[in-house]
Each structure stands twice: as C-alpha cells, then as structure tokens.
Design an enzyme around this catalytic site. Structure first.
Site, PDB file in Angstrom:
ATOM      1  N   GLY A   1      -8.644  -3.417  10.277  1.00  0.00           N
ATOM      2  CA  GLY A   1      -8.085  -4.154   9.605  1.00  0.00           C
ATOM      3  C   GLY A   1      -6.301  -3.988   9.588  1.00  0.00           C
ATOM      4  O   GLY A   1      -5.303  -4.947   9.724  1.00  0.00           O
ATOM      5  N   HIS A   2      -5.511  -2.526  10.026  1.00  0.00           N
ATOM      6  CA  HIS A   2      -4.224  -2.541  10.609  1.00  0.00           C
ATOM      7  C   HIS A   2      -3.852  -4.033  11.631  1.00  0.00           C
ATOM      8  O   HIS A   2      -2.893  -4.044  12.014  1.00  0.00           O
ATOM      9  CB  HIS A   2      -4.101  -1.151  11.020  1.00  0.00           C
ATOM     10  CG  HIS A   2      -4.174  -0.249   9.736  1.00  0.00           C
ATOM     11  ND1 HIS A   2      -5.287   0.704  10.260  1.00  0.00           N
ATOM     12  CD2 HIS A   2      -3.482   0.516   8.917  1.00  0.00           C
ATOM     13  CE1 HIS A   2      -5.361   1.603   9.241  1.00  0.00           C
ATOM     14  NE2 HIS A   2      -3.958   1.061   8.170  1.00  0.00           N
TER      15      HIS A   2
HETATM   16  P1  AMP Z   1      -2.361   2.194   4.915  1.00  0.00           P
HETATM   17  O1  AMP Z   1      -1.668   2.929   6.392  1.00  0.00           O
HETATM   18  O2  AMP Z   1      -3.357   2.538   4.688  1.00  0.00           O
HETATM   19  O3  AMP Z   1      -0.834   2.739   4.781  1.00  0.00           O
HETATM   20  O4  AMP Z   1      -2.154   0.911   5.565  1.00  0.00           O
HETATM   21  C1  AMP Z   1      -1.211   0.019   6.304  1.00  0.00           C
HETATM   22  C2  AMP Z   1      -1.481  -1.420   6.334  1.00  0.00           C
HETATM   23  O5  AMP Z   1      -2.891  -1.910   6.644  1.00  0.00           O
HETATM   24  C3  AMP Z   1      -0.943  -1.434   4.391  1.00  0.00           C
HETATM   25  O6  AMP Z   1      -0.680  -3.222   4.321  1.00  0.00           O
HETATM   26  C4  AMP Z   1      -2.727  -2.116   4.150  1.00  0.00           C
HETATM   27  O7  AMP Z   1      -2.607  -3.097   2.338  1.00  0.00           O
HETATM   28  C5  AMP Z   1      -2.970  -2.576   5.265  1.00  0.00           C
HETATM   29  N1  AMP Z   1      -4.768  -2.304   5.434  1.00  0.00           N
HETATM   30  C6  AMP Z   1      -4.943  -1.216   4.648  1.00  0.00           C
HETATM   31  N2  AMP Z   1      -6.496  -1.603   5.009  1.00  0.00           N
HETATM   32  C7  AMP Z   1      -7.147  -2.815   5.344  1.00  0.00           C
HETATM   33  C8  AMP Z   1      -7.858  -3.698   5.435  1.00  0.00           C
HETATM   34  N3  AMP Z   1      -9.436  -3.306   5.159  1.00  0.00           N
HETATM   35  N4  AMP Z   1      -7.333  -4.896   5.780  1.00  0.00           N
HETATM   36  C9  AMP Z   1      -6.529  -5.392   5.949  1.00  0.00           C
HETATM   37  N5  AMP Z   1      -5.129  -4.770   5.513  1.00  0.00           N
HETATM   38  C10 AMP Z   1      -5.677  -3.426   5.397  1.00  0.00           C
END
Ligand code: AMP
Length: 269
Positions: free
Chosen positions: A35-36
């Site tokens: 996702g990231h």
């Molecule tokens: P985090 O590390 O959880 O703070 O996420 C960092 C970024 O990645 C944020 O903008 C999240 O919305 C995005 N993100 C997290 N999980 C996913 C996913 N499964 N698909 C797409 N983007 C994601």
C-alpha cells in the site's frame, strides 16, 4: 539514495533541486507494505523527486502500548522505498520532531469529529501537527496519502486549505490482499486464525455497498455481516463524506489488533 535522520541533514539533502523539479512527499509510519509502495510509485510517476518520511508519530497515539507495539524496521523500509522510487528517506527521531518546550499544535475541528476522531481523542491533532511539520520541512509540491485512512485525508485536506499550505493533496487507492483485507502494518500482529477472520471487514463493507445499491441501509447491512463473528469488537460502522465522495467506514478489534477500512458507496451504483 540517502537516509537522513535529522532536520539539518534533510535540508542538506534537499539542497540541489532545479526550479522545474517537482517534489512529492509520502508520509508513513514505516513497516512499509505494498500500500505504501503504491503511493511511492504514484509519487514517482508524477514527481522528479520523492521523499518518504518514516516516523512513528508519538503524538497521534493515545495508548503507549499501541505506540510501543508499532513495528519498526528502518533498513528494510529504506530498501523498499528506494526500489519504489524514493530519493530520500526522512526518518527523524521523536526528540528532533518534538524538542523540549514544544507547545504549538494544529487543532482540527469538524472533520476530526466522529469515527476515528471520536474513538481516538487527540489522534488528528497529532496527525495534523506532524503533517504540517513535514510539509514545512520537506516543502513538497505534492503530498500522497491513501484512501485507506479516509478521515485522515479529509483532515489533512482541510488543514491544507484552511492554513494555505502550498502543497497539493494526492490520493492513492487502497491496496488489498486477494481476500479483500486492506494491507496494514497492523495485519502482522494478527494470528493465523485472526488473519483469516479479518476478511469479514471488507466483506461487511461490500455488503454495505450492495445494500446501498439496492436502496437499503448500508450501515445495517454491514453490521449484520460483522455480527456473524461474535468475538469481534466492532467500534463503529459509519458513513462519511471525504473529497466529495460518500464512504462507508468501519473500525473493529480482532483480539488486540485494531483494524479500519472504508469503501466508496458510489462504486456500488
Ligand atoms: P501509515 O504508515 O499507516 O501511516 O500509512 C502511510 C500512508 O499509507 C497513509 O497515507 C495511508 O493511508 C497509506 N496506506 C496505508 N495502508 C494502505 C493501503 N492498504 N493501500 C494504500 N495506501 C495505504
């Protein structure tokens, strides 16, 4: 590829842009997954330089247990980020971001009420504050966030517009496992049994979308699916509007792990 660990080093690393360069920022808390990486690739496809921040922001956690349990793996993350197109990984420590005497906060209001804001008091204050700090440090032209955290994108979008921050918000689609579970750093904490049961979350949202398409109550349909697993602790199933889209959002606990997800109701029509 450079890894920098202080704001001074970051400034040095960013010193050589030509005027035509576009800088994209992808803020993350690390433990990078597909996702990231999809956000980093999207940023790289639009920007000549991509900065990925990796910072487990203490001010957006209300529970120290959750903060302490958050997975950290900087070296692996840096390699993955570089492969996806990052030119700089900014991984500051908490003392650098919040030195002694820190006292100025961004306090989001309406968009931060309800859903995550209600369940995690102070969460969006920490998110908005750290995002503004990252925007000021990196000075990106574009900042990349995932729909996965829809309310967060609404809060950050509101802050950008309210405070005239010179950055364009770009959103990436949620990346999912084959069974529909949204990728999340927290999924690693699920036992095999919990991981299998977690697929009920996207199933419930899909049931909500189907009900909405049939002019029935999306929230009730989603809750009915979640009720099939009495061991789940459902925090909320709610609709919200973000960036002009109507979304069905849910949060639940499976064991000690908290998961959130959402889907756009329009996709059902
Ligand atoms: P985090 O590390 O959880 O703070 O996420 C960092 C970024 O990645 C944020 O903008 C999240 O919305 C995005 N993100 C997290 N999980 C996913 C996913 N499964 N698909 C797409 N983007 C994601």
């Amino acid at each position: 590829m450079k890894i920098v660990s202080s704001t001074i080093e970051l400034n040095a690393a960013l010193e050589r842009p030509t005027l035509a360069d576009l800088t994209g920022l992808v803020p993350t808390m690390g433990s990078l997954h597909e996702g990231h990486l999809s956000l980093i690739r999207l940023a790289r496809s639009e920007c000549s330089r991509v900065v990925v921040s990796i910072f487990v922001n203490p001010t957006q956690f209300s529970e120290t247990r959750d903060l302490d349990a958050y997975p950290r793996q900087l070296e692996r993350d840096a390699e993955l980020a570089a492969d996806a197109g990052a030119g700089v990984v900014f991984a500051p420590n908490a003392e650098d971001m919040y030195p002694d005497g820190f006292e100025t906060w961004v306090e989001p209001s309406e968009t931060a009420k309800g859903l995550e804001g209600k369940m995690r008091p102070g969460h969006f204050r920490g998110v908005a504050t750290v995002c503004l700090k990252l925007f000021n440090l990196v000075a990106p032209h574009r900042a990349y966030f995932g729909w996965k955290d829809a309310q967060q994108t609404a809060v950050v979008g509101r802050m950008i517009s309210d405070l005239n921050v010179q950055v364009t918000l770009r959103l990436g689609e949620t990346v999912r496992e084959p069974d529909g579970l949204a990728l999340s750093s927290r999924n690693a904490r699920l036992s095999a049994d919990e991981r299998d049961r977690a697929k009920v979350l996207p199933q419930a949202l899909r049931a909500g979308l189907a009900a909405h398409a049939a002019h029935q109550n999306a929230k009730e349909a989603a809750l009915a699916v979640l009720a099939d697993d009495p061991q789940l602790e459902v925090e909320y199933v709610e609709e919200m509007t973000a960036h002009g889209h109507r979304l069905l959002c849910a949060a639940l606990h499976i064991g000690t792990t908290r998961l959130i997800d959402n889907m756009r109701l329009e996709e059902s029509t």
